[in-house]
Enzyme design. Structure first.
Site, PDB file in Angstrom:
ATOM      1  N   HIS A  99      36.369  43.368  10.408  1.00 25.30           N
ATOM      2  CA  HIS A  99      37.249  42.348  10.996  1.00 25.30           C
ATOM      3  C   HIS A  99      37.195  42.294  12.508  1.00 25.30           C
ATOM      4  O   HIS A  99      37.977  41.549  13.118  1.00 25.30           O
ATOM      5  CB  HIS A  99      38.701  42.597  10.601  1.00 25.30           C
ATOM      6  CG  HIS A  99      38.992  42.374   9.162  1.00 25.30           C
ATOM      7  ND1 HIS A  99      39.450  41.180   8.671  1.00 25.30           N
ATOM      8  CD2 HIS A  99      38.875  43.193   8.096  1.00 25.30           C
ATOM      9  CE1 HIS A  99      39.626  41.279   7.364  1.00 25.30           C
ATOM     10  NE2 HIS A  99      39.277  42.502   6.993  1.00 25.30           N
ATOM     11  N   LYS A 126      42.528  37.676  23.695  1.00 22.35           N
ATOM     12  CA  LYS A 126      43.040  36.405  23.185  1.00 22.35           C
ATOM     13  C   LYS A 126      43.457  35.476  24.327  1.00 22.35           C
ATOM     14  O   LYS A 126      43.702  34.300  24.151  1.00 22.35           O
ATOM     15  CB  LYS A 126      44.221  36.644  22.241  1.00 22.35           C
ATOM     16  CG  LYS A 126      43.827  37.398  20.961  1.00 22.35           C
ATOM     17  CD  LYS A 126      45.030  37.619  20.067  1.00 22.35           C
ATOM     18  CE  LYS A 126      44.776  38.547  18.903  1.00 22.35           C
ATOM     19  NZ  LYS A 126      44.069  37.920  17.776  1.00 22.35           N
ATOM     20  N   LYS A 152      50.274  34.699  18.303  1.00 24.70           N
ATOM     21  CA  LYS A 152      49.349  35.716  17.807  1.00 24.70           C
ATOM     22  C   LYS A 152      49.681  37.016  18.521  1.00 24.70           C
ATOM     23  O   LYS A 152      50.486  37.022  19.458  1.00 24.70           O
ATOM     24  CB  LYS A 152      47.897  35.314  18.071  1.00 24.70           C
ATOM     25  CG  LYS A 152      47.658  34.857  19.524  1.00 24.70           C
ATOM     26  CD  LYS A 152      46.264  34.311  19.758  1.00 24.70           C
ATOM     27  CE  LYS A 152      46.059  32.903  19.275  1.00 24.70           C
ATOM     28  NZ  LYS A 152      45.076  32.767  18.209  1.00 24.70           N
ATOM     29  N   ARG A 153      49.049  38.130  18.108  1.00 30.63           N
ATOM     30  CA  ARG A 153      49.261  39.374  18.844  1.00 30.63           C
ATOM     31  C   ARG A 153      48.911  39.174  20.313  1.00 30.63           C
ATOM     32  O   ARG A 153      48.055  38.355  20.655  1.00 30.63           O
ATOM     33  CB  ARG A 153      48.372  40.483  18.263  1.00 30.63           C
ATOM     34  CG  ARG A 153      48.900  41.040  16.979  1.00 30.63           C
ATOM     35  CD  ARG A 153      50.228  41.709  17.158  1.00 30.63           C
ATOM     36  NE  ARG A 153      50.075  42.991  17.807  1.00 30.63           N
ATOM     37  CZ  ARG A 153      50.579  44.125  17.345  1.00 30.63           C
ATOM     38  NH1 ARG A 153      51.286  44.135  16.223  1.00 30.63           N
ATOM     39  NH2 ARG A 153      50.425  45.250  18.001  1.00 30.63           N
ATOM     40  N   LYS A 164      46.049  27.653   9.897  1.00 25.66           N
ATOM     41  CA  LYS A 164      47.402  27.266   9.478  1.00 25.66           C
ATOM     42  C   LYS A 164      47.907  26.102  10.322  1.00 25.66           C
ATOM     43  O   LYS A 164      48.572  25.184   9.825  1.00 25.66           O
ATOM     44  CB  LYS A 164      48.357  28.466   9.623  1.00 25.66           C
ATOM     45  CG  LYS A 164      48.015  29.616   8.697  1.00 25.66           C
ATOM     46  CD  LYS A 164      48.694  30.926   9.113  1.00 25.66           C
ATOM     47  CE  LYS A 164      48.007  32.106   8.411  1.00 25.66           C
ATOM     48  NZ  LYS A 164      48.348  33.410   8.999  1.00 25.66           N
ATOM     49  N   THR A 204      43.135  33.122  11.967  1.00 25.12           N
ATOM     50  CA  THR A 204      43.614  32.449  10.766  1.00 25.12           C
ATOM     51  C   THR A 204      44.784  31.535  11.132  1.00 25.12           C
ATOM     52  O   THR A 204      45.035  30.543  10.454  1.00 25.12           O
ATOM     53  CB  THR A 204      44.072  33.457   9.691  1.00 25.12           C
ATOM     54  OG1 THR A 204      44.874  34.458  10.334  1.00 25.12           O
ATOM     55  CG2 THR A 204      42.896  34.110   9.014  1.00 25.12           C
TER      56      THR A 204
HETATM   57  C1  C3B Z   1      41.986  40.378  12.835  1.00 22.21           C
HETATM   58  C2  C3B Z   1      41.030  39.657  13.762  1.00 22.21           C
HETATM   59  O1  C3B Z   1      41.357  39.930  15.090  1.00 22.21           O
HETATM   60  C3  C3B Z   1      41.115  38.157  13.473  1.00 22.21           C
HETATM   61  O2  C3B Z   1      40.181  37.460  14.235  1.00 22.21           O
HETATM   62  C4  C3B Z   1      40.871  37.895  12.002  1.00 22.21           C
HETATM   63  O3  C3B Z   1      41.133  36.545  11.706  1.00 22.21           O
HETATM   64  C5  C3B Z   1      41.766  38.758  11.138  1.00 22.21           C
HETATM   65  O4  C3B Z   1      41.627  40.125  11.482  1.00 22.21           O
HETATM   66  C6  C3B Z   1      41.460  38.631   9.671  1.00 22.21           C
HETATM   67  O5  C3B Z   1      40.095  38.795   9.429  1.00 22.21           O
HETATM   68  N1  C3B Z   1      42.059  41.847  13.028  1.00 22.21           N
HETATM   69  C7  C3B Z   1      43.298  42.444  12.940  1.00 22.21           C
HETATM   70  O6  C3B Z   1      44.310  41.763  12.748  1.00 22.21           O
HETATM   71  N2  C3B Z   1      43.406  43.796  13.052  1.00 22.21           N
HETATM   72  C8  C3B Z   1      42.309  44.567  13.227  1.00 22.21           C
HETATM   73  N3  C3B Z   1      42.430  45.874  13.306  1.00 22.21           N
HETATM   74  C9  C3B Z   1      41.038  43.975  13.302  1.00 22.21           C
HETATM   75  C10 C3B Z   1      40.950  42.591  13.202  1.00 22.21           C
END
Ligand code: C3B
Length: 795
Positions: free
Chosen positions: A350, A542, A536-537, A647, A643
């Site tokens: 991921h 980001k 988002k986080r 949405k 994601t």
């Molecule tokens: C996240 C990624 O940062 C996103 O780009 C991705 O859409 C999602 O996973 C799902 O695939 N991610 C996360 O939330 N935590 C992690 N440790 C690594 C990736």
């Protein structure tokens, strides 16, 4: 349904001695949670019976995180009871909406990865596939974020207090997990045996959360393990005078399932994290193997009946654990065990962010898991030997599992799994061409792509009932069942009345969000303004900071240069991991800008900044339907997929983004005219990085950047200034905000101009909704089923 109402009444009488008219909301909530759980348990019995009879292959989905979101609405919606219960409760003076609000969000995850796991459980269940999830029953989920004077404060999230009613405790399936101690190798006439001694055992208690499907007979289970001491202390050690060691089991057990790690980006040398990972993978693997053996009386056919999916490297200890069980408990030879293991596991990567690719120092790892360590070492030895044999020894610096006394878990996963997948086309290409290029060479065909998807039933059906009802009527297709049919909406792209209806629905959702904003921040926002959303986080990559910098630019231009932009409300929501100083400073910056603008009678007529605290699934459900603009502005190459972008698109927001992650595929789907793309491509980022990115040059050569940064240095709401962040932007920022600023600023202007052409904007919004079909988790999980798992629906 009559039964359901009767059950509610009976429960209230039995548990609280109340009639429904005497009951409190809290009592009704508990009754609904328990009755729903029991209904699902009954349904589960039926679908499990079929599963046992068919003896078909099953998937086990291992993940340290599942962000399930509130369950009650989802379950009643899926079971088809929602409307009737709403009326039944209304008759007695209760609002179902208020009851829903009592349920806490089970915060068993950090962000995208955890939510994806839940979207997939939902989709697979709705499509009748046999899947079981495994994770940890964290006593405290992701912290509650409170913003105080602009600073993030973390508070414990005691979700089980009210959340526990959905769980079913299965005390018949407890399992023991062992830590520490020593291993001894013993040779006998029958071969090598491993004796594991002086270990510390702790108990894993299973709690099941039932996962319902939409319009389906299937109920799947998410099993959450809770750690418990095995009871009493170790008498032998106590007698030997090793008092603290004798209490070890209790101490470890206390800590393991205590809390979710609030960092989704690194686990730097944390022994507790290793214990958490082994705890849940060992308990799960023991359970899976036992079930299999009880059914077939052999493990020879294990890989034919079982797929174990590893969601990022966090559960990668599944691999040596299966080897251990096969060899040490069922007396398989190494070769036979390895042959089964390498046909059983599939791994999803991921992220390519170096700090998130898990690595454990041998010195930390080995004492905690001595047997698991020897197995990993042996896997590595054999892998290195094989690389020598095939002429790949030169690439072992990149590929070996143990390197410089560090265990690289991604390498373990790649070597031991039969499939490795990335989560968007771009991300998978980067894995193949860059991050894992040698692996891709020696394992041709092992790397594949499955672009992420989202549970549209939650993110449209439940979060936006207004839009859902409208589209249902307009299109006459069941896009909740099959999202690909939503493309019928394209037929209306030039239909003025439809475009206006869509705009009106968006305005209803904006009004609802505005009320929420008012109640939670006291800021009054104009619903005619553009709702521009970045949720988002909080991570440097980001680039919430790029967004903030642009707002500072606008602020300055409005205040000193007479700029009169179309009104815009910038909405942020994000948690920062608790030790991430820069991320917390960025939150403070955003909150300060918000405050400064609120205090300025001229500027606040044009722009507003809102930071909504405690971002979580249920808050996302409020924000997403109200968004006009979806900010997806990560540095190209860094966001594996995203994601939230999907949405937001599904709810008619238009993406403003870089060519990163799944933005690329959104761009392909909607076409150039229905998305706002800016900034460097991932290749250009790489190139610039190699050629020594010099942020200061952008500062010196671009008047807007210079003036904006200089102005940022003067911002000060009392006791804080932002020199620290300004310095970072002009010097060390590896995510190159300044390199993309000009392009971002210009594209923002285009966004603003386009929005004022209502017809055009509404059409863009419509096209985004219509083209969102491919981002359904139904499509994504179907690809997992067909390309990786090779499983069938429950018959
Ligand atoms: C996240 C990624 O940062 C996103 O780009 C991705 O859409 C999602 O996973 C799902 O695939 N991610 C996360 O939330 N935590 C992690 N440790 C690594 C990736």
């Amino acid at each position: 349904m009559d039964n359901f109402a009767t059950d509610i009444k009976k429960y209230l009488e039995k548990i609280f001695g109340n009639t429904i008219d005497e009951a409190s909301e809290r009592q009704i909530y508990q009754a609904l949670m328990v009755i729903t759980r029991d209904r699902l348990a009954e349904k589960r019995f039926e679908s499990n019976k079929k599963l046992k009879e068919s003896q078909q292959k099953r998937v086990y989905y291992m993940s340290m995180e599942f962000l399930v979101g509130k369950t009650l609405r989802n379950n009643l919606y899926n079971l088809g009871y929602e409307d009737e219960i709403k009326h039944f409760l209304a008759k007695h003076g209760f609002s179902l909406e208020r009851i829903y609000n009592i349920e806490p969000d089970p915060g068993l995850g950090n962000g995208g990865l955890g939510r994806l796991a839940s979207c997939y459980m939902d989709a697979l269940t709705s499509n009748d596939y046999p899947i079981m999830g495994f994770s940890i029953l964290y006593e405290f989920g992701i912290f509650k974020q409170v913003i105080s004077d602009g600073w993030q404060q973390e508070y414990p999230d005691n979700w089980l207090d009210l959340g526990r009613y959905g769980l079913l405790y299965r005390n018949d399936e407890e399992i023991e997990v062992k830590f520490y101690g020593n291993t001894k190798e013993e040779w006998s006439s029958e071969g090598l045996h491993i004796r594991y001694e002086d270990y510390t055992a702790i108990k894993a208690e299973p709690y099941d959360l039932f996962i319902s499907g939409y319009d389906s007979d299937t109920v799947n289970v998410l099993r959450l393990w809770k750690s418990k001491a095995t009871g009493g202390f170790n008498m032998k050690l106590f007698e030997k005078g090793e008092y603290s060691k004798s209490l070890e089991s209790e101490a470890i057990a206390e800590s393991i399932s205590k809390l979710l790690y609030p960092a989704d980006d690194n686990d730097n040398g944390k022994a507790l994290r290793i214990k958490q990972q082994y705890f849940f993978t060992s308990a799960s693997l023991q359970q899976i193997v036992k079930n299999h053996y009880d059914t077939y009386m052999t493990l020879d056919n294990f890989a034919e009946k079982v797929v174990i999916h590893i969601n990022d490297t966090h559960p990668s200890m599944c691999i040596p654990e299966l080897m251990r069980i096969l060899m040490d408990e069922y007396e398989y030879s190494w070769d036979k065990a390895w042959s089964i293991t390498t046909k059983t596991f599939a791994y999803t990567n991921h992220t390519i962010m170096a700090e998130a690719l898990e690595k454990w120092s041998v010195d930390l790892f080995q004492p905690i898991l001595p047997r698991i360590y020897t197995i990993i070492r042996e896997i590595n030895n054999r892998f290195c030997k094989w690389c020598n044999d095939i002429g790949a020894a030169g690439e072992l610096d990149e590929m070996s599992i143990i390197h410089n006394n560090v265990i690289r878990m991604a390498n373990l996963c790649i070597v031991s799994s039969y499939s490795v997948n990335g989560v968007s086309m771009l991300h998978t290409e980067i894995l193949k061409k860059d991050t894992f290029k040698s692996f891709n060479r020696i394992y041709p065909g092992k790397f594949i792509n499955v672009t992420n998807g989202i549970a549209h039933r939650r993110w449209l059906g439940q979060a936006n009932p207004e839009l859902t009802r409208y589209l249902n009527k307009l299109l006459g297709v069941d896009f909740i069942k099959d999202l690909s049919s939503i493309d019928k909406l394209l037929e209306y792209q030039d239909d003025k009345a439809v475009l206006e209806d869509l705009e009106n629905i968006k305005n209803i959702k904006k009004l609802q969000l505005a009320e929420y904003i008012k109640s939670s921040t006291a800021i009054k926002v104009d619903t005619n303004s553009i709702f521009d959303v970045q949720i988002k986080r909080l991570h440097e990559y980001k680039r919430q900071l790029l967004n903030a910098l642009h707002i500072i630019y606008l602020y300055r231009m409005i205040k000193f240069n007479g700029l009169k932009p179309y009104p815009r409300t910038f909405i942020f929501s994000a948690k920062a991991s608790s030790g991430y100083v820069m991320a917390k400073n960025i939150i403070k910056l955003i909150c300060s800008i918000s405050e400064i603008i609120e205090a300025d009678p001229i500027v606040r007529e044009y722009i507003k900044v809102v930071f909504l605290e405690d971002y979580r699934v249920s808050l996302a459900e409020k924000i997403i339907p109200a968004a006009n603009v979806s900010e997806q502005i990560s540095q190209a190459g860094k966001e594996a997929s995203g994601t939230g972008n999907m949405k937001l698109m599904l709810n008619g927001a238009v993406t403003l983004g870089t060519m990163d992650g799944a933005n690329v595929e959104i761009h392909n789907a909607v076409g150039q005219d229905n998305i706002f793309i800016f900034g460097l491509s991932s290749e250009e980022v790489e190139e610039l990085f190699k050629n020594d990115y010099r942020a200061i040059d952008y500062y010196n050569n671009n008047q807007d950047i210079k003036e904006t940064i200089d102005f940022m240095r003067t911002l000060d709401n009392g006791h804080t200034n932002f020199n620290y962040i300004a310095d970072y932007l002009v010097s060390t920022d590896p995510y190159m905000c300044l390199a993309d600023f000009e392009s971002y600023k210009n594209t923002q202007k285009i966004v603003e101009d386009t929005y004022q052409d209502k017809g055009k904007w509404n059409k863009m919004s419509l096209v985004n909704i219509a083209k969102s079909g491919i981002f359904s988790a139904d499509r994504a999980t179907k690809e997992y089923v067909e390309k990786i798992w090779k499983i069938e629906k429950i018959k």
